[in-house]
Design a protein around this motif. Structure first.
Motif, PDB file in Angstrom:
ATOM      1  N   THR A  81       0.832  -1.202   0.000  1.00 40.33           N
ATOM      2  CA  THR A  81       0.000   0.000   0.000  1.00 40.33           C
ATOM      3  C   THR A  81       0.865   1.250   0.000  1.00 40.33           C
ATOM      4  O   THR A  81       1.938   1.285   0.592  1.00 40.33           O
ATOM      5  N   TYR A 132      -3.502  10.719  -1.623  1.00 37.49           N
ATOM      6  CA  TYR A 132      -4.921  11.043  -1.529  1.00 37.49           C
ATOM      7  C   TYR A 132      -5.546  11.161  -2.926  1.00 37.49           C
ATOM      8  O   TYR A 132      -6.641  10.670  -3.169  1.00 37.49           O
ATOM      9  N   ASP A 156      -9.751   4.758  -6.394  1.00 35.61           N
ATOM     10  CA  ASP A 156     -10.462   4.111  -5.283  1.00 35.61           C
ATOM     11  C   ASP A 156      -9.658   2.967  -4.653  1.00 35.61           C
ATOM     12  O   ASP A 156     -10.225   2.030  -4.113  1.00 35.61           O
ATOM     13  N   THR A 157      -8.343   3.047  -4.744  1.00 33.85           N
ATOM     14  CA  THR A 157      -7.476   2.072  -4.104  1.00 33.85           C
ATOM     15  C   THR A 157      -6.083   2.688  -3.938  1.00 33.85           C
ATOM     16  O   THR A 157      -5.710   3.581  -4.691  1.00 33.85           O
ATOM     17  N   ILE A 158      -5.346   2.176  -2.937  1.00 32.65           N
ATOM     18  CA  ILE A 158      -3.948   2.579  -2.790  1.00 32.65           C
ATOM     19  C   ILE A 158      -3.038   1.360  -2.824  1.00 32.65           C
ATOM     20  O   ILE A 158      -1.860   1.434  -2.510  1.00 32.65           O
ATOM     21  N   TYR A 161      -5.986   7.758  -4.437  1.00 29.19           N
ATOM     22  CA  TYR A 161      -7.150   7.090  -3.852  1.00 29.19           C
ATOM     23  C   TYR A 161      -8.446   7.679  -4.390  1.00 29.19           C
ATOM     24  O   TYR A 161      -9.398   6.960  -4.663  1.00 29.19           O
ATOM     25  N   TRP A 162      -8.485   8.981  -4.548  1.00 30.38           N
ATOM     26  CA  TRP A 162      -9.692   9.645  -5.053  1.00 30.38           C
ATOM     27  C   TRP A 162      -9.977   9.225  -6.497  1.00 30.38           C
ATOM     28  O   TRP A 162     -11.120   9.008  -6.880  1.00 30.38           O
TER      29      TRP A 162
END
Length: 114
Positions: A24, A96, A103-105, A99-100
């Protein structure tokens, strides 16, 4: 004291590398923070941690009268802390945004999407 600080540098470096090798992005960022702290501590350790007087030259003298602490490692670490904070803030914004957008890191999921 120096041996203890050198051991702490080793532990911080090992933990930082371990976190950087995780999947991650947030753990990678925490690993970078630990590595930067390990480098800062290594700089202070190499610069010799002394409980000597501050490097203030009295009026009329050309050098400190007693053994003085070396201010160069402290200045280098202070500069490294400021640069490291900027790096972490920028990387946190990038994580961030990733992720935005995706929708995953997780790095494996991100590699599969590109």
């Amino acid at each position: 004291m120096t041996v203890l600080l050198a051991g702490l540098v080793g532990v911080l470096t090992a933990c930082g590398v371990y976190l950087i090798l995780r999947r991650t992005l947030l753990r990678v960022l925490f690993g970078i923070v630990l590595l930067s702290n390990a480098v800062n501590l290594a700089l202070l350790t190499v610069g010799r941690v002394l409980r000597a007087a501050p490097p203030i030259v009295p009026e009329g003298a050309s050098a400190p009268v007693a053994a003085a602490a070396n201010p160069l490692p402290q200045a280098l670490v202070l500069t490294a802390i400021v640069i490291g904070f900027g790096l972490v803030a920028f990387a946190l914004v990038l994580v961030y945004r990733v992720y935005w957008t995706f929708d995953t890191i997780d790095t494996d999921d991100l590699a599969a999407r590109s």
